[in-house]
Design an enzyme around this catalytic site. Structure first.
Site, PDB file in Angstrom:
ATOM      1  N   GLY A   1       1.927  -7.368  -0.524  1.00 61.50           N
ATOM      2  CA  GLY A   1       1.668  -6.879  -1.590  1.00 61.50           C
ATOM      3  C   GLY A   1       1.076  -7.147  -2.908  1.00 61.50           C
TER       4      GLY A   1
ATOM      5  CE1 TYR B   1       3.645  -3.423  11.742  1.00 59.98           C
ATOM      6  CE2 TYR B   1       2.866  -2.703  13.538  1.00 59.98           C
ATOM      7  CZ  TYR B   1       3.827  -2.549  12.509  1.00 59.98           C
ATOM      8  OH  TYR B   1       3.575  -1.334  11.015  1.00 59.98           O
TER       9      TYR B   1
ATOM     10  CG  PHE C   1      -1.917   1.006   1.488  1.00 59.06           C
ATOM     11  CD1 PHE C   1      -2.546   1.925   1.103  1.00 59.06           C
ATOM     12  CD2 PHE C   1      -1.438   1.187   3.156  1.00 59.06           C
ATOM     13  CE1 PHE C   1      -2.991   3.253   0.934  1.00 59.06           C
ATOM     14  CE2 PHE C   1      -2.179   3.192   3.185  1.00 59.06           C
ATOM     15  CZ  PHE C   1      -2.289   3.741   1.978  1.00 59.06           C
TER      16      PHE C   1
ATOM     17  CD  GLN D   1      29.015  -2.171  16.054  1.00 58.05           C
ATOM     18  OE1 GLN D   1      28.676  -3.042  16.379  1.00 58.05           O
ATOM     19  NE2 GLN D   1      30.240  -3.027  15.705  1.00 58.05           N
TER      20      GLN D   1
ATOM     21  CB  ALA E   1       8.484   1.528   7.355  1.00 55.38           C
TER      22      ALA E   1
ATOM     23  CG  ASP F   1       6.316  -6.657  -2.402  1.00 54.39           C
ATOM     24  OD1 ASP F   1       5.836  -7.152  -1.967  1.00 54.39           O
ATOM     25  OD2 ASP F   1       6.323  -5.161  -1.830  1.00 54.39           O
TER      26      ASP F   1
ATOM     27  CG  ASP G   1      12.051 -13.600   1.716  1.00 58.28           C
ATOM     28  OD1 ASP G   1      12.027 -12.915   2.344  1.00 58.28           O
ATOM     29  OD2 ASP G   1      11.256 -14.778   1.727  1.00 58.28           O
TER      30      ASP G   1
ATOM     31  N   GLY H   1      22.992  -3.932   5.462  1.00 56.80           N
ATOM     32  CA  GLY H   1      23.943  -4.383   5.313  1.00 56.80           C
ATOM     33  C   GLY H   1      24.207  -4.007   3.899  1.00 56.80           C
TER      34      GLY H   1
HETATM   35  P1  NAD Z   1       1.677  -3.395   3.054  1.00 58.14           P
HETATM   36  O1  NAD Z   1       1.145  -4.812   3.829  1.00 58.14           O
HETATM   37  O2  NAD Z   1       0.328  -3.140   1.845  1.00 58.14           O
HETATM   38  O3  NAD Z   1       2.886  -3.472   2.448  1.00 58.14           O
HETATM   39  C1  NAD Z   1       3.890  -4.263   3.206  1.00 58.14           C
HETATM   40  C2  NAD Z   1       5.048  -5.004   1.399  1.00 58.14           C
HETATM   41  O4  NAD Z   1       5.820  -5.650   2.157  1.00 58.14           O
HETATM   42  C3  NAD Z   1       4.528  -6.030   1.389  1.00 58.14           C
HETATM   43  O5  NAD Z   1       4.269  -5.868  -0.388  1.00 58.14           O
HETATM   44  C4  NAD Z   1       4.695  -6.931   1.118  1.00 58.14           C
HETATM   45  O6  NAD Z   1       4.781  -8.169  -0.121  1.00 58.14           O
HETATM   46  C5  NAD Z   1       6.176  -6.909   1.513  1.00 58.14           C
HETATM   47  N1  NAD Z   1       7.087  -7.842   2.081  1.00 58.14           N
HETATM   48  C6  NAD Z   1       6.227  -8.230   3.202  1.00 58.14           C
HETATM   49  N2  NAD Z   1       7.446  -9.455   3.779  1.00 58.14           N
HETATM   50  C7  NAD Z   1       8.671  -9.099   2.646  1.00 58.14           C
HETATM   51  C8  NAD Z   1       9.724  -9.878   2.252  1.00 58.14           C
HETATM   52  N3  NAD Z   1       9.978 -11.504   3.762  1.00 58.14           N
HETATM   53  N4  NAD Z   1      10.248  -9.805   1.338  1.00 58.14           N
HETATM   54  C9  NAD Z   1      10.292  -8.598   0.198  1.00 58.14           C
HETATM   55  N5  NAD Z   1       8.798  -7.751   1.017  1.00 58.14           N
HETATM   56  C10 NAD Z   1       7.986  -7.947   1.874  1.00 58.14           C
HETATM   57  O7  NAD Z   1       1.661  -2.341   4.234  1.00 58.14           O
HETATM   58  P2  NAD Z   1       2.046  -1.596   4.334  1.00 58.14           P
HETATM   59  O8  NAD Z   1       0.200  -0.426   5.185  1.00 58.14           O
HETATM   60  O9  NAD Z   1       2.432  -0.599   2.984  1.00 58.14           O
HETATM   61  O10 NAD Z   1       3.047  -0.660   5.435  1.00 58.14           O
HETATM   62  C11 NAD Z   1       4.907  -0.750   4.787  1.00 58.14           C
HETATM   63  C12 NAD Z   1       4.963  -0.436   6.355  1.00 58.14           C
HETATM   64  O11 NAD Z   1       4.620   0.591   6.772  1.00 58.14           O
HETATM   65  C13 NAD Z   1       5.585  -1.396   7.204  1.00 58.14           C
HETATM   66  O12 NAD Z   1       6.369  -1.882   7.357  1.00 58.14           O
HETATM   67  C14 NAD Z   1       4.444  -1.128   7.767  1.00 58.14           C
HETATM   68  O13 NAD Z   1       4.790  -1.458   9.086  1.00 58.14           O
HETATM   69  C15 NAD Z   1       5.204   0.408   7.617  1.00 58.14           C
HETATM   70  N6  NAD Z   1       3.821   1.399   8.815  1.00 58.14           N
HETATM   71  C16 NAD Z   1       2.702   1.514   7.832  1.00 58.14           C
HETATM   72  C17 NAD Z   1       1.458   1.846   8.853  1.00 58.14           C
HETATM   73  C18 NAD Z   1       0.548   2.657   7.862  1.00 58.14           C
HETATM   74  O14 NAD Z   1      -0.886   2.584   8.761  1.00 58.14           O
HETATM   75  N7  NAD Z   1      -0.352   1.940   6.874  1.00 58.14           N
HETATM   76  C19 NAD Z   1       1.714   2.643   9.649  1.00 58.14           C
HETATM   77  C20 NAD Z   1       2.454   2.747  10.159  1.00 58.14           C
HETATM   78  C21 NAD Z   1       4.386   2.421   9.519  1.00 58.14           C
END
Ligand code: NAD
Length: 316
Positions: free
Chosen positions: A37, A145, A12, A162, A114, A32, A56, A102
């Site tokens: 997603g 989480y 998103f 570091q 994020a 991704d 991944d 890294g």
């Molecule tokens: P989302 O689930 O739509 O997007 C997360 C993306 O990460 C997905 O496209 C997923 O396929 C990808 N992903 C997950 N595991 C993966 C892996 N092992 N390797 C590669 N890709 C991987 O969520 P979002 O709402 O877009 O959130 C994005 C980030 O923002 C997250 O880190 C979330 O914690 C942070 N965040 C979002 C909100 C919100 O309100 N949407 C609030 C606080 C923090």
């Protein structure tokens, strides 16, 4: 032209970020594995400066060529996802963040994670400034989480202190807008889906718990400002206007012109009672504050998504 890596770029927030970075003339590498997603979020991006790598990040990974900025968003984010994927959530926050930091170090790039307002848990300070250390239940169902993000923040500061990596931490509060999934369990897509079908709106508890809601374009603007600021300490990015869940439900009904009634369901475990960012730091350091208020953001979400998408009829 700078090269930006966006982990979670098909999610998103990530897909909106990729679009905005491209519109600003950057090259974007979206990493991704589509765990939560979707290709549907990025398939309309036709730019030759955009590439999607299906990797991944829990496994070590390598990016070819120079990189200037790394935006690390990959992680399940909605309660439905992280409760379904608890170990994945912890691994992506730990191994995934290690691998991404890294890679950032090798590229001599700047890194932004994020992070989330969930690092404050069920806060005992209100509104929440960045200096508040939080009140998190590490062993509750949401702990996977919250603690993964707290660990990822600690890791980010360790690489910074570091290893000398140039890092930033965005503490993101609830954000909404087009491309949220109708069934991802978060309040706004759920309420919109229900309201657009005139079905009962399910509010957890008595609905007096508060949240603040940021429209996605405001959030993306804040993230890019933070990335380009050179600032290292955590910065809250959220809309300081606070609403009860009941007020949110009533606003959604109004914006949708819906006949839905409001019904109440049991509160989830460890549901925070209040949530409101103190954005003094973002105002001072980034010159940033949200521009789009709830009613306008909801109307934009409905207009840009279309009712069929929001009720899930066209969901991919
Ligand atoms: P989302 O689930 O739509 O997007 C997360 C993306 O990460 C997905 O496209 C997923 O396929 C990808 N992903 C997950 N595991 C993966 C892996 N092992 N390797 C590669 N890709 C991987 O969520 P979002 O709402 O877009 O959130 C994005 C980030 O923002 C997250 O880190 C979330 O914690 C942070 N965040 C979002 C909100 C919100 O309100 N949407 C609030 C606080 C923090």
């Amino acid at each position: 032209m700078a090269t930006c890596v966006v982990t979670g770029g098909a999610g998103f927030l990530g897909s909106h970020l990729c679009e905005t970075l491209l519109a600003r003339g950057h090259r974007v590498i979206c990493v991704d594995n589509l765990e939560t997603g979707s290709l549907a979020n990025i398939e309309h991006i036709r730019s030759p400066e955009f590439v999607h790598l299906n990797l991944d990040i829990i496994e070590p990974y390598f990016i070819e060529g120079p990189v200037d900025f790394v935006y690390h968003l990959a992680s399940p984010a909605s309660p439905i996802d992280y409760l379904r994927l608890p170990l994945h959530t912890m691994k992506v926050g730990s191994y995934g963040t290690h691998h991404t930091l890294g890679m950032t170090k090798v590229k001599r790039a700047r890194f932004l994670i994020a992070s989330t307002s969930e690092v404050y848990g069920d806060p005992k300070v209100h509104p929440q400034p960045e200096s508040y250390w939080g009140h998190v239940n590490p062993i509750g169902p949401r702990g996977v989480y919250d603690e993964a993000k707290r660990y990822a923040e600690a890791l980010t500061m360790a690489y910074h202190r570091q290893q000398g990596v140039d890092t930033a931490i965005a503490r993101i509060f609830n954000t909404y807008g087009p491309r949220m999934r109708p069934h991802d369990g978060r309040a706004i897509p759920t309420f919109l889906r229900q309201a657009l079908q005139d079905r009962p709106i399910t509010v957890f508890g008595d609905g007096s718990q508060t949240r603040s809601f940021t429209y996605v374009t405001d959030l993306i603007d804040g993230m890019i400002r933070l990335q380009e600021s050179g600032y290292h300490q955590p910065v809250n990015l959220g809309n300081p206007n606070e609403f009860t869940l009941l007020e949110l439900a009533e606003t959604v009904i109004d914006v949708c012109g819906s006949r839905s009634e409001i019904v109440h369901e049991a509160l989830p475990t460890d549901d925070p009672q209040v949530r409101q960012p103190d954005i003094t730091l973002a105002r001072q350091v980034l010159g940033w504050e949200p521009q789009i208020e709830l009613r306008e953001g909801l109307a934009r979400t409905v207009e840009e998504s279309g009712a069929e998408t929001l009720i899930g009829a066209l969901a991919s």
